[in-house]
Scaffold this active site. Structure first.
Site, PDB file in Angstrom:
ATOM      1  N   HIS A  89      60.988 -32.853  -4.785  1.00 18.17           N
ATOM      2  CA  HIS A  89      60.954 -32.648  -6.236  1.00 18.17           C
ATOM      3  C   HIS A  89      60.261 -33.849  -6.855  1.00 18.17           C
ATOM      4  CE1 HIS A  89      63.675 -29.389  -5.538  1.00 18.17           C
ATOM      5  NE2 HIS A  89      64.633 -30.195  -5.094  1.00 18.17           N
ATOM      6  N   GLU A  98      69.454 -34.830  -7.551  1.00 18.43           N
ATOM      7  CA  GLU A  98      70.513 -33.958  -7.055  1.00 18.43           C
ATOM      8  C   GLU A  98      71.639 -34.792  -6.447  1.00 18.43           C
ATOM      9  OE1 GLU A  98      67.627 -30.249  -5.646  1.00 18.43           O
ATOM     10  OE2 GLU A  98      68.775 -31.367  -4.138  1.00 18.43           O
ATOM     11  N   HIS A 156      63.654 -33.862   1.604  1.00 19.58           N
ATOM     12  CA  HIS A 156      64.997 -33.438   1.958  1.00 19.58           C
ATOM     13  C   HIS A 156      65.028 -31.980   2.391  1.00 19.58           C
ATOM     14  CE1 HIS A 156      64.538 -32.252  -2.296  1.00 19.58           C
ATOM     15  NE2 HIS A 156      65.373 -31.263  -1.992  1.00 19.58           N
ATOM     16  N   ARG A 176      57.143 -27.324  -1.444  1.00 20.23           N
ATOM     17  CA  ARG A 176      57.555 -27.107  -0.060  1.00 20.23           C
ATOM     18  C   ARG A 176      56.547 -27.734   0.888  1.00 20.23           C
ATOM     19  NH1 ARG A 176      58.100 -21.783  -1.981  1.00 20.23           N
ATOM     20  NH2 ARG A 176      60.257 -21.249  -2.504  1.00 20.23           N
TER      21      ARG A 176
END
Length: 290
Positions: A89, A98, A156, A176
């Site tokens: 991200h 997160e 991650h 991705r």
């Protein structure tokens, strides 16, 4: 992953049946409110049928999503049967930090979090394209109760056989890098351009500069507390009881403004998630969280 969270902006006072705190002081009657957020059940090919509760038309269930627009936070329960894509991200104005809390980790479970060593952009891009990326990642075998704070820019991925509670910012820009051959578009160039390419020590909880704070809470059966968040999401991991005179049960997420009374009928665990002041919107009643 045992470091304590930084102090949240909430206070929690334990009550006795007399209405006094454990140190004998009287506690003012709670005057806040709480309302349940509405869940969205998401079918995912990597989900499971034997974990989180969900209807038959949401199988295989991968995520239960609670969104609080007024707080700029999203709370998710996830369960995995196979490895998920390796992602990044981007930091900056479209960032998404997160926090992961491991609820269940079955045999074979793992997470990939950051890098084992410093790499060049060319090397990691080549690894993403030739399928060797996992060999560069920091693989962790988590235990139930472990927590991990993931800053935007950190490479991650969730592995298989996990059940996780996730607290995140509402932005959802995702690049991705690798997807185990699934027929979805990859954004390797963008991911490498935004990724942190040096290793770092995983942190269990957000620091004081993070956009939100998280506070784990455990109550014994019959225990009562008053919680005083300015505005927060309260995720119920286990147990049942009453929150501001409403019955709660495991798997729910509530929007709360303190002070509110919280009583466990059975041993119960929660996570209180609060935005930092600069990240919360100003809605007073949570009407935009329906």
């Amino acid at each position: 992953m045992s470091r304590r969270p930084t102090a949240s902006r909430s206070l929690m006072v334990t009550l006795k049946d007399t209405g006094r705190s454990d140190n004998g002081h009287e506690v003012a009657q709670p005057t806040g409110w709480a309302k349940p957020l509405t869940p969205t059940f998401l079918t995912k090919p990597w989900g499971r049928r034997d974990g989180l509760p969900g209807s038959e038309n949401a199988q295989t269930l991968g995520e239960i999503v609670y969104q609080s627009n007024s707080l700029g936070l999203v709370i998710k329960w996830l369960q995995t049967s196979e490895a998920l894509s390796v992602q990044v991200h981007p930091p900056g104005p479209r960032r998404k930090h997160e926090w992961w809390h491991i609820i269940e980790a079955r045999p074979g479970a793992y997470i990939d979090l950051g890098l084992q060593e410093t790499v060049t952009p060319d090397r990691i891009a080549a690894a993403a394209r030739d399928g060797s990326l996992s060999g560069l990642l920091n693989r962790i075998v988590p235990l139930p109760g472990d927590s991990f704070y993931i800053e935007a820019g950190t490479i991650h991925a969730f592995g298989p056989e996990l059940t996780v509670l996730k607290v995140q910012e509402a932005n959802d820009v995702t690049y991705r890098m690798f997807d185990y051959g699934r027929p979805r578009e990859l954004q390797v160039t963008q991911a490498v351009g935004e990724a942190l390419l040096t290793p770092s020590v995983p942190r269990a909880f957000p620091d004081d500069d993070a956009p939100f704070a998280v506070t784990p809470i455990t109550l014994r059966a019959g225990e009562k507390v008053v919680v005083t968040p300015e505005r927060a999401c309260l995720a119920v991991i286990s147990g049942g009881g009453d929150l501001a005179d409403h019955a709660f049960t495991a798997g729910e997420c509530w929007l709360a403004r303190g002070p509110v009374a919280l009583q466990a009928h059975t041993q119960s665990t929660f996570v209180l998630a609060e935005p930092r002041p600069r990240n919360a919107q100003t809605s007073d009643d949570g009407a935009n969280d329906e």
